[in-house]
Design an enzyme around this catalytic site. Structure first.
Site, short mmCIF file in Angstrom:
data_model
loop_
_atom_site.label_atom_id
_atom_site.label_comp_id
_atom_site.label_asym_id
_atom_site.label_seq_id
_atom_site.Cartn_x
_atom_site.Cartn_y
_atom_site.Cartn_z
N ASP A 1 -2.18 3.38 -4.09
CA ASP A 1 -2.77 2.46 -3.05
C ASP A 1 -4.30 2.76 -3.05
OD1 ASP A 1 -2.34 0.19 -1.61
OD2 ASP A 1 -2.10 1.23 0.16
N LYS B 1 6.19 -5.73 -0.86
CA LYS B 1 5.87 -4.86 -1.85
C LYS B 1 7.08 -4.33 -2.80
CE LYS B 1 1.80 -3.62 0.57
NZ LYS B 1 0.81 -2.80 1.49
N GLN C 1 2.16 2.64 4.60
CA GLN C 1 1.61 1.44 5.45
C GLN C 1 0.90 1.47 6.44
OE1 GLN C 1 2.06 -2.00 3.95
NE2 GLN C 1 0.77 -2.56 5.48
#
Ligand code: NAP
Length: 283
Positions: free
Chosen positions: A120, A53, A97
């Site tokens: 996200d 990412k 994450q």
């Protein structure tokens, strides 16, 4: 003819556009969009995803701010980090994450992310807004799948879609996005009975189950659209959650594994960060 839903090619096309948008932000504001990435603990796969990412940020000219926290981090410590990033005007998007170590209340930490920086698409608020047809950043993997289907002209309205999996980051938001696009949606999970019979009815199948080739070739209806989010390393390559052997003889369109869903996930995260930066910096 069978259509290959080529996520790698589409992601590259979208990234070329994003590079221009980032350049424009820099010229107009003198600022660089920044995605903050939070990695907690020492899971090797998670570290790889975070690195990928960060690399994607650099490819389009953005910066990433890497936060790495030890395995022993508490919920309170992680919440404090997220709050700092929420308050930091230089940070436009926040990626936490998944998964975090088990002592941490992951849901509380996801929900602490400011909705304006939830690029996200992991907050309950974002999920609720998306489900109600209000504007929100979508969960990156299902949002990437929607982009891939729409860009390839796959008709969704009125189609019977079977989503196998109901996780918070994938199956559930996938089902709600398809419903928003006017599909008829069946959601399957580990307690579903007659999975094969349900999949056989699908015009569009989404494999989001995390079990190698669980969905079998002979469950797939002739002419179905087949989307496989899974990846399981095998013999130097990999397989998905769907048995894709000879899929060209069955499907009208399908995502390859790898090169289908995976590249679209990261590109969607980056695209949503650029959007967040555009909004924040024009305010
Ligand atoms: P997950 O959290 O483990 O969820 C798996 C889901 O599958 C659960 O809802 C589970 O049901 C269901 N399930 C498990 N066994 C089943 C069975 N035998 N029959 C029917 N349903 C079953 O996984 P996830 O995070 O959603 O990921 C799913 C897949 O997508 C994985 O292969 C993962 O690697 C992949 N993925 C890819 C990306 C990407 O960027 N390409 C991103 C995220 C995930 P219950 O709810 O009843 O337990």
């Amino acid at each position: 003819m069978v259509k290959l839903l080529d996520g790698k090619a589409l992601a590259a096309k979208i990234e070329a556009d994003l590079s221009q948008r980032v350049e424009k932000i820099k010229q107009n504001t003198g600022r660089t969009p920044i995605l903050a990435t939070i990695l907690v603990g020492d899971d090797g796969a998670s570290a790889t995803y975070v690195r990928m990412k960060g690399n994607a940020c650099r490819r389009v000219g953005m910066d990433s701010l890497k936060i790495e926290l030890p395995q022993s981090t508490t919920t309170e410590q992680l919440l404090a980090e997220i709050e700092k990033l929420n308050q930091n005007p230089d940070v436009h998007g926040i990626l936490l994450q998944h998964p975090v170590p088990e002592q941490i209340d992951e849901r509380a930490c996801f929900d602490a992310i400011d909705i304006k920086k939830d690029v996200d698409g992991v907050t309950c608020l974002g999920f609720g807004r998306m489900s109600m047809g209000e504007s929100a950043y979508g969960s990156a993997t299902p949002q990437g799948i929607m982009t891939l289907l729409q860009d390839n002209g796959i008709e969704i309205a009125g189609k019977h879609t079977v989503v196998v999996g109901r996780s918070a980051i994938l199956g559930k938001p996938m089902a709600m996005m398809l419903l928003q696009a006017n599909a008829t949606v069946t959601i399957c999970h580990s307690r579903t009975q007659n999975l094969a019979e349900l999949v056989k009815q699908a015009d569009i199948i989404v494999g989001a189950v995390g079990r190698a080739e669980l969905i079998q070739h002979d469950w797939i209806k002739q002419g179905a659209v087949v989307v496989d989010a899974g990846f399981h390393p095998r013999d130097g390559g990999g397989v998905g959650d769907i048995d894709l052997k000879n899929i060209e003889q069955k499907a009208s369109a399908y995502t390859p594994v790898p090169g289908g869903v995976g590249p679209m996930t990261i590109t969607t995260l980056i695209r949503q960060t650029v959007e967040a930066a555009e909004k924040a910096l024009s305010a």
